[in-house]
Design a protein around this motif. Structure first.
Motif, short mmCIF file in Angstrom:
data_model
loop_
_atom_site.label_atom_id
_atom_site.label_comp_id
_atom_site.label_asym_id
_atom_site.label_seq_id
_atom_site.Cartn_x
_atom_site.Cartn_y
_atom_site.Cartn_z
N GLU A 19 0.69 7.33 -5.54
CA GLU A 19 -0.27 7.79 -6.37
C GLU A 19 -0.75 6.87 -7.65
OE1 GLU A 19 -2.37 10.55 -6.16
OE2 GLU A 19 -1.54 11.26 -4.37
N GLU A 20 0.07 6.48 -8.13
CA GLU A 20 0.19 5.40 -9.23
C GLU A 20 -0.90 4.23 -8.90
OE1 GLU A 20 2.51 2.81 -12.62
OE2 GLU A 20 3.39 3.84 -10.90
N THR A 21 -0.59 3.55 -7.54
CA THR A 21 -1.17 2.49 -6.95
C THR A 21 -2.57 2.95 -6.79
OG1 THR A 21 0.82 1.48 -6.12
CG2 THR A 21 -1.43 0.75 -5.27
N LEU A 22 -2.78 4.19 -6.33
CA LEU A 22 -4.39 4.41 -5.73
C LEU A 22 -5.12 4.54 -7.12
CD1 LEU A 22 -3.42 7.05 -2.73
CD2 LEU A 22 -4.17 4.60 -2.79
N GLN A 23 -4.62 5.35 -8.02
CA GLN A 23 -5.04 5.61 -9.59
C GLN A 23 -5.70 4.44 -10.05
OE1 GLN A 23 -2.94 7.85 -12.21
NE2 GLN A 23 -4.52 7.99 -13.75
N ALA A 24 -4.83 3.14 -9.92
CA ALA A 24 -4.99 1.85 -10.53
C ALA A 24 -6.25 1.15 -9.67
CB ALA A 24 -3.90 1.03 -10.53
N GLY B 280 -8.75 2.80 -8.01
CA GLY B 280 -9.81 3.57 -8.55
C GLY B 280 -10.18 3.16 -9.75
N GLN B 281 -9.55 2.85 -10.45
CA GLN B 281 -10.12 2.20 -11.84
C GLN B 281 -10.53 0.97 -11.77
OE1 GLN B 281 -6.43 2.84 -14.33
NE2 GLN B 281 -6.69 5.01 -14.77
N LYS C 80 -7.10 10.73 -0.45
CA LYS C 80 -6.43 10.59 -1.64
C LYS C 80 -7.35 9.36 -2.58
CE LYS C 80 -1.57 11.70 -0.99
NZ LYS C 80 -0.36 11.14 -0.64
N LYS D 5 -10.18 10.89 -3.87
CA LYS D 5 -9.89 11.55 -4.97
C LYS D 5 -9.88 10.84 -6.08
CE LYS D 5 -5.67 12.80 -5.96
NZ LYS D 5 -4.50 13.33 -6.14
N HIS D 6 -9.51 9.56 -6.26
CA HIS D 6 -9.32 8.45 -7.13
C HIS D 6 -10.46 7.63 -7.46
CE1 HIS D 6 -5.28 9.35 -8.01
NE2 HIS D 6 -4.53 9.37 -6.93
N LYS D 7 -11.73 7.92 -6.40
CA LYS D 7 -12.90 7.39 -6.57
C LYS D 7 -12.91 5.74 -6.56
CE LYS D 7 -15.01 11.01 -9.46
NZ LYS D 7 -15.43 11.46 -10.54
#
Length: 269
Positions: free
Chosen positions: A160-165, A167-168, A199, A202-204
């Motif tokens: 999830e941390e990787t996907l969030q990064a 996404g950013q 997922k 979700k993180h765009k």
């Protein structure tokens, strides 16, 4: 509107995903390489992913390694690669053009110089295969200043941390790995479950294109119906080139048929 954004918007309106073939620039030689790339475009490729030949392609399997060797054996250089791209861009102003290469090729020229030259040649995106996400910021910053999308890789086991990064930081598209390991049509893609693509949404993250092991229209269709925005096929495309090194007309004919069949798999209907 950037070329990738325009492409995805137009494909959505047609209820289609993207088919993106990969080939090695300068393989087997400059003149034939130009014919190959134009053939891919003329037969329905939505975007291009183009490799720079390199002597130590650690993320590539034997098919693409052999393409690098052929191109290097014919004296192909990064300057020749950029010349080929400029020629393609001149005749094809709208198609997104992405590079897939290794960091040493960028660092040898200097990051700022390489990205500026890539932009001048008509490049839309750059993916550096051996730069992990944690080290990508300096490349992303230079890419952004040159209006180039720095493509990021989403592995099938991404946290999830990787996907969030991603996404950013992602733009253009996201390279979604169909499986672990190196490139190759010999090993089928293990298409990620819809859960993973959900997922990503979700993180765009930028629209995900599934790569590694894509070699049939059925795999393209599976990727699209799993929620991917498209599919990338490299080794299967390069295998056709290798098969017909002594017969360019046969090579171009089979490449055209291959792209048409793969593109047919992108329908979302």
């Amino acid at each position: 509107m950037a070329r990738y954004e325009t492409m995805f918007t137009q494909l959505d309106a047609k209820n289609e995903g993207a088919f993106v073939p990969f080939v090695m620039l300068g393989d087997p030689d400059k003149a034939t390489s130009l014919q190959i790339i134009q053939t891919l475009i003329d037969n329905g490729a939505d975007a291009l992913e183009l490799g720079f030949p390199y002597s130590d392609p650690i993320a590539d399997g034997p098919t693409i390694q052999a393409a690098s060797i052929r191109a290097l054996g014919n004296g192909n250089t990064p300057s020749e690669c950029l010349d080929i791209i400029a020629d393609i861009r001149r005749d094809n102003p709208d198609i997104p053009i992405g590079l897939l290469l290794y960091s040493n090729l960028v660092l040898a020229r200097g990051i700022d110089t390489f990205y500026a030259q890539a932009k001048a040649s008509g490049v839309d995106s750059i993916l550096i295969a051996d730069v992990p996400l944690r080290e990508a910021k300096r490349f992303i910053d230079v890419a952004s200043s040159n209006e180039i999308d720095q493509i990021l890789i989403a592995p099938p086991n991404a946290t999830e941390e990787t996907l969030q990064a991603i996404g950013q930081l992602s733009s253009g598209y996201t390279y979604l790995l169909g499986r672990a390991g190196v490139t190759g049509a010999e090993t089928a893609a293990e298409t990620p479950a819809s859960e993973l693509i959900e997922k990503l949404a979700k993180h765009k993250v930028a629209p995900p294109l599934l790569g590694f092991g894509i070699s049939t229209p059925e795999q393209v269709a599976h990727a699209i119906h799993s929620g991917a925005a498209g599919a990338i096929s490299g080794s299967a495309t390069v295998n056709i080139i290798a098969k017909h090194l002594d017969n360019t007309p046969a090579m171009l004919s089979e490449l055209g048929e291959f792209v048409q069949s793969m593109k047919a798999g992108t329908s979302k209907a």
